[in-house]
Design a protein around this motif. Structure first.
Motif, PDB file in Angstrom:
ATOM      1  N   LYS A  85      28.812   1.933  25.831  1.00 35.84           N
ATOM      2  CA  LYS A  85      26.976   1.339  26.979  1.00 35.84           C
ATOM      3  C   LYS A  85      26.625   0.739  26.489  1.00 35.84           C
ATOM      4  CE  LYS A  85      27.502   6.092  29.284  1.00 35.84           C
ATOM      5  NZ  LYS A  85      26.728   7.635  29.434  1.00 35.84           N
ATOM      6  N   GLY A  86      26.378   0.295  24.935  1.00 37.52           N
ATOM      7  CA  GLY A  86      25.249  -1.127  24.985  1.00 37.52           C
ATOM      8  C   GLY A  86      24.019   0.094  24.442  1.00 37.52           C
ATOM      9  N   THR A  87      24.416   1.321  23.879  1.00 34.41           N
ATOM     10  CA  THR A  87      22.847   2.195  23.717  1.00 34.41           C
ATOM     11  C   THR A  87      23.215   2.835  22.088  1.00 34.41           C
ATOM     12  OG1 THR A  87      23.510   4.287  25.204  1.00 34.41           O
ATOM     13  CG2 THR A  87      23.162   2.598  26.023  1.00 34.41           C
ATOM     14  N   TYR A  88      23.752   2.819  21.602  1.00 30.58           N
ATOM     15  CA  TYR A  88      24.947   2.569  19.995  1.00 30.58           C
ATOM     16  C   TYR A  88      23.740   1.427  19.349  1.00 30.58           C
ATOM     17  CZ  TYR A  88      26.636   4.984  16.345  1.00 30.58           C
ATOM     18  OH  TYR A  88      27.069   5.419  14.870  1.00 30.58           O
ATOM     19  N   ALA A  89      24.227   0.593  19.311  1.00 33.08           N
ATOM     20  CA  ALA A  89      23.682  -0.447  18.306  1.00 33.08           C
ATOM     21  C   ALA A  89      23.535  -0.962  18.772  1.00 33.08           C
ATOM     22  CB  ALA A  89      24.874  -0.769  17.074  1.00 33.08           C
ATOM     23  N   ALA A  90      22.231  -2.435  17.938  1.00 34.94           N
ATOM     24  CA  ALA A  90      21.926  -3.716  18.590  1.00 34.94           C
ATOM     25  C   ALA A  90      21.115  -4.310  17.380  1.00 34.94           C
ATOM     26  CB  ALA A  90      20.402  -3.627  19.801  1.00 34.94           C
ATOM     27  N   ILE A  91      20.851  -5.494  17.339  1.00 38.55           N
ATOM     28  CA  ILE A  91      20.481  -6.552  16.482  1.00 38.55           C
ATOM     29  C   ILE A  91      19.825  -8.112  17.651  1.00 38.55           C
ATOM     30  CG2 ILE A  91      22.905  -7.699  16.293  1.00 38.55           C
ATOM     31  CD1 ILE A  91      22.202  -7.429  13.456  1.00 38.55           C
ATOM     32  N   THR A  92      18.979  -8.747  16.893  1.00 41.61           N
ATOM     33  CA  THR A  92      18.357  -9.756  17.177  1.00 41.61           C
ATOM     34  C   THR A  92      18.262 -10.747  16.540  1.00 41.61           C
ATOM     35  OG1 THR A  92      16.772  -7.958  18.289  1.00 41.61           O
ATOM     36  CG2 THR A  92      16.309 -10.691  18.248  1.00 41.61           C
ATOM     37  N   LEU A  93      19.436 -11.599  16.972  1.00 34.98           N
ATOM     38  CA  LEU A  93      19.096 -13.169  15.929  1.00 34.98           C
ATOM     39  C   LEU A  93      17.705 -14.405  16.366  1.00 34.98           C
ATOM     40  CD1 LEU A  93      23.099 -12.984  16.300  1.00 34.98           C
ATOM     41  CD2 LEU A  93      21.811 -12.444  15.029  1.00 34.98           C
ATOM     42  N   ALA A  94      17.494 -15.263  15.799  1.00 39.14           N
ATOM     43  CA  ALA A  94      17.708 -16.302  16.043  1.00 39.14           C
ATOM     44  C   ALA A  94      18.012 -17.417  16.188  1.00 39.14           C
ATOM     45  CB  ALA A  94      15.607 -15.925  15.414  1.00 39.14           C
ATOM     46  N   THR A  95      17.395 -18.175  16.753  1.00 41.24           N
ATOM     47  CA  THR A  95      17.841 -19.998  16.802  1.00 41.24           C
ATOM     48  C   THR A  95      17.134 -21.116  16.985  1.00 41.24           C
ATOM     49  OG1 THR A  95      19.800 -20.958  17.609  1.00 41.24           O
ATOM     50  CG2 THR A  95      19.120 -19.340  18.972  1.00 41.24           C
ATOM     51  N   ASP A  96      16.669 -22.214  16.991  1.00 41.33           N
ATOM     52  CA  ASP A  96      16.254 -23.428  16.861  1.00 41.33           C
ATOM     53  C   ASP A  96      16.723 -24.152  18.451  1.00 41.33           C
ATOM     54  OD1 ASP A  96      18.325 -24.182  16.165  1.00 41.33           O
ATOM     55  OD2 ASP A  96      17.477 -25.562  14.637  1.00 41.33           O
ATOM     56  N   ASP A  97      18.173 -23.122  18.711  1.00 37.95           N
ATOM     57  CA  ASP A  97      18.920 -23.896  20.175  1.00 37.95           C
ATOM     58  C   ASP A  97      18.516 -22.507  21.383  1.00 37.95           C
ATOM     59  OD1 ASP A  97      19.318 -25.228  22.278  1.00 37.95           O
ATOM     60  OD2 ASP A  97      20.767 -26.496  20.912  1.00 37.95           O
ATOM     61  N   LEU A  98      18.016 -21.394  21.454  1.00 33.28           N
ATOM     62  CA  LEU A  98      18.533 -20.915  22.740  1.00 33.28           C
ATOM     63  C   LEU A  98      19.469 -21.145  24.168  1.00 33.28           C
ATOM     64  CD1 LEU A  98      17.879 -17.552  23.470  1.00 33.28           C
ATOM     65  CD2 LEU A  98      16.288 -18.601  23.918  1.00 33.28           C
ATOM     66  N   ASP A  99      18.640 -22.307  24.366  1.00 31.87           N
ATOM     67  CA  ASP A  99      19.977 -22.479  25.540  1.00 31.87           C
ATOM     68  C   ASP A  99      20.425 -23.306  24.651  1.00 31.87           C
ATOM     69  OD1 ASP A  99      17.956 -22.274  27.755  1.00 31.87           O
ATOM     70  OD2 ASP A  99      16.584 -24.285  27.060  1.00 31.87           O
ATOM     71  N   GLY A 100      21.628 -24.366  23.715  1.00 36.86           N
ATOM     72  CA  GLY A 100      22.221 -24.549  23.518  1.00 36.86           C
ATOM     73  C   GLY A 100      23.066 -23.263  23.251  1.00 36.86           C
ATOM     74  N   LEU A 101      23.529 -22.461  22.399  1.00 40.01           N
ATOM     75  CA  LEU A 101      23.752 -21.309  22.043  1.00 40.01           C
ATOM     76  C   LEU A 101      24.382 -19.933  23.135  1.00 40.01           C
ATOM     77  CD1 LEU A 101      24.985 -19.571  19.632  1.00 40.01           C
ATOM     78  CD2 LEU A 101      22.926 -18.478  19.182  1.00 40.01           C
ATOM     79  N   PHE A 102      23.033 -20.271  24.097  1.00 37.81           N
ATOM     80  CA  PHE A 102      23.326 -19.702  25.457  1.00 37.81           C
ATOM     81  C   PHE A 102      24.500 -19.932  25.679  1.00 37.81           C
ATOM     82  CE2 PHE A 102      23.323 -18.595  30.083  1.00 37.81           C
ATOM     83  CZ  PHE A 102      23.072 -17.233  29.725  1.00 37.81           C
ATOM     84  N   GLN A 103      23.996 -22.027  25.770  1.00 39.34           N
ATOM     85  CA  GLN A 103      25.738 -22.084  26.924  1.00 39.34           C
ATOM     86  C   GLN A 103      26.752 -21.965  25.727  1.00 39.34           C
ATOM     87  OE1 GLN A 103      24.059 -26.134  26.980  1.00 39.34           O
ATOM     88  NE2 GLN A 103      22.747 -25.536  29.311  1.00 39.34           N
TER      89      GLN A 103
ATOM     90  N   ALA B 108      32.501  -5.171  21.562  1.00 35.94           N
ATOM     91  CA  ALA B 108      32.239  -3.474  21.770  1.00 35.94           C
ATOM     92  C   ALA B 108      31.263  -3.153  22.455  1.00 35.94           C
ATOM     93  CB  ALA B 108      32.228  -3.269  19.887  1.00 35.94           C
ATOM     94  N   GLY B 109      29.967  -3.555  22.326  1.00 37.80           N
ATOM     95  CA  GLY B 109      29.510  -3.202  23.798  1.00 37.80           C
ATOM     96  C   GLY B 109      28.259  -3.441  22.839  1.00 37.80           C
ATOM     97  N   ASN B 110      27.859  -3.448  21.567  1.00 36.25           N
ATOM     98  CA  ASN B 110      26.373  -3.585  20.939  1.00 36.25           C
ATOM     99  C   ASN B 110      26.034  -4.635  21.659  1.00 36.25           C
ATOM    100  OD1 ASN B 110      27.373  -2.112  18.802  1.00 36.25           O
ATOM    101  ND2 ASN B 110      28.642  -3.755  17.941  1.00 36.25           N
ATOM    102  N   LEU B 111      24.441  -4.697  21.481  1.00 33.11           N
ATOM    103  CA  LEU B 111      23.565  -5.618  22.188  1.00 33.11           C
ATOM    104  C   LEU B 111      23.293  -6.431  20.976  1.00 33.11           C
ATOM    105  CD1 LEU B 111      21.762  -6.547  24.954  1.00 33.11           C
ATOM    106  CD2 LEU B 111      19.839  -4.595  23.815  1.00 33.11           C
ATOM    107  N   ILE B 112      23.730  -8.065  21.562  1.00 31.39           N
ATOM    108  CA  ILE B 112      22.517  -8.602  20.859  1.00 31.39           C
ATOM    109  C   ILE B 112      21.275  -9.897  21.737  1.00 31.39           C
ATOM    110  CG2 ILE B 112      23.698 -10.617  19.198  1.00 31.39           C
ATOM    111  CD1 ILE B 112      25.541  -8.506  18.804  1.00 31.39           C
ATOM    112  N   ARG B 113      19.926  -9.434  20.957  1.00 35.17           N
ATOM    113  CA  ARG B 113      19.812 -10.390  21.369  1.00 35.17           C
ATOM    114  C   ARG B 113      19.135 -11.335  20.727  1.00 35.17           C
ATOM    115  NH1 ARG B 113      17.047  -8.152  25.802  1.00 35.17           N
ATOM    116  NH2 ARG B 113      16.023  -9.551  25.331  1.00 35.17           N
ATOM    117  N   ILE B 114      19.538 -12.815  21.246  1.00 34.09           N
ATOM    118  CA  ILE B 114      18.601 -13.851  20.632  1.00 34.09           C
ATOM    119  C   ILE B 114      17.125 -14.648  21.089  1.00 34.09           C
ATOM    120  CG2 ILE B 114      19.343 -16.217  19.844  1.00 34.09           C
ATOM    121  CD1 ILE B 114      22.962 -14.997  21.174  1.00 34.09           C
ATOM    122  N   ASN B 115      16.823 -14.771  19.940  1.00 37.68           N
ATOM    123  CA  ASN B 115      14.889 -15.426  20.444  1.00 37.68           C
ATOM    124  C   ASN B 115      15.321 -17.037  19.880  1.00 37.68           C
ATOM    125  OD1 ASN B 115      14.495 -12.776  20.425  1.00 37.68           O
ATOM    126  ND2 ASN B 115      13.362 -12.264  18.962  1.00 37.68           N
TER     127      ASN B 115
END
Length: 136
Positions: free
Chosen positions: A79-97, A126-133
């Motif tokens: 379900k994506g509700t067990y674990a999460a992590i937040t990463l950061a990048t200087d090029d969010l749009d490029g990493l998203f693409q 696995a379903g883990n939520l990965i947020r990227i700032n």
């Protein structure tokens, strides 16, 4: 006194899929790949940052966990509700693409949040939520 984050732990349900995502798509280096019986613990981290790692581990591997508890953990991961992590990048749009092109499960496209952050979100295999700032 300095305190650093050395390891964060995320469960994986398929070690090869986890490697494909964290190593091949995100570009993390594999630091350790340790097996025991039919389980694998894989340590990955960003190149040039040897002091910070993510340990991808088999869920509910503790021998004291009951089969019912193991099923519950697997359901929460899916379900994506067990674990999460937040990463950061200087090029969010490029990493998203790059993540989107690799077929990653998009949860949220890049957006400017009301609370002052630009970010996006994915689920790993696995379903883990990965947020990227976006770094400013």
């Amino acid at each position: 006194m300095d305190i650093t984050i050395h390891h964060a732990f995320l469960p994986h349900t398929d070690p090869e899929a986890a490697l494909g995502f964290y190593r091949d798509v995100l570009g993390f280096e594999v630091r350790k790949d340790v097996g025991y019986e039919d389980m694998r613990w894989i340590t990955v981290g960003p190149a040039g940052q040897p002091g910070t790692s993510i340990v991808l581990h088999p869920p509910a591997a503790d021998p004291g966990v009951t089969e019912e508890e193991r099923r519950t953990v697997l359901e929460l991961i899916a379900k994506g509700t067990y674990a999460a992590i937040t990463l950061a990048t200087d090029d969010l749009d490029g990493l998203f693409q790059r993540l989107e092109a690799a077929g990653a499960d998009v949860v949220q496209e890049p957006i400017d949040q009301d609370y002052g952050i630009r970010d996006c979100a994915f689920r790993d295999p696995a379903g883990n939520l990965i947020r990227i700032n976006q770094l400013t």
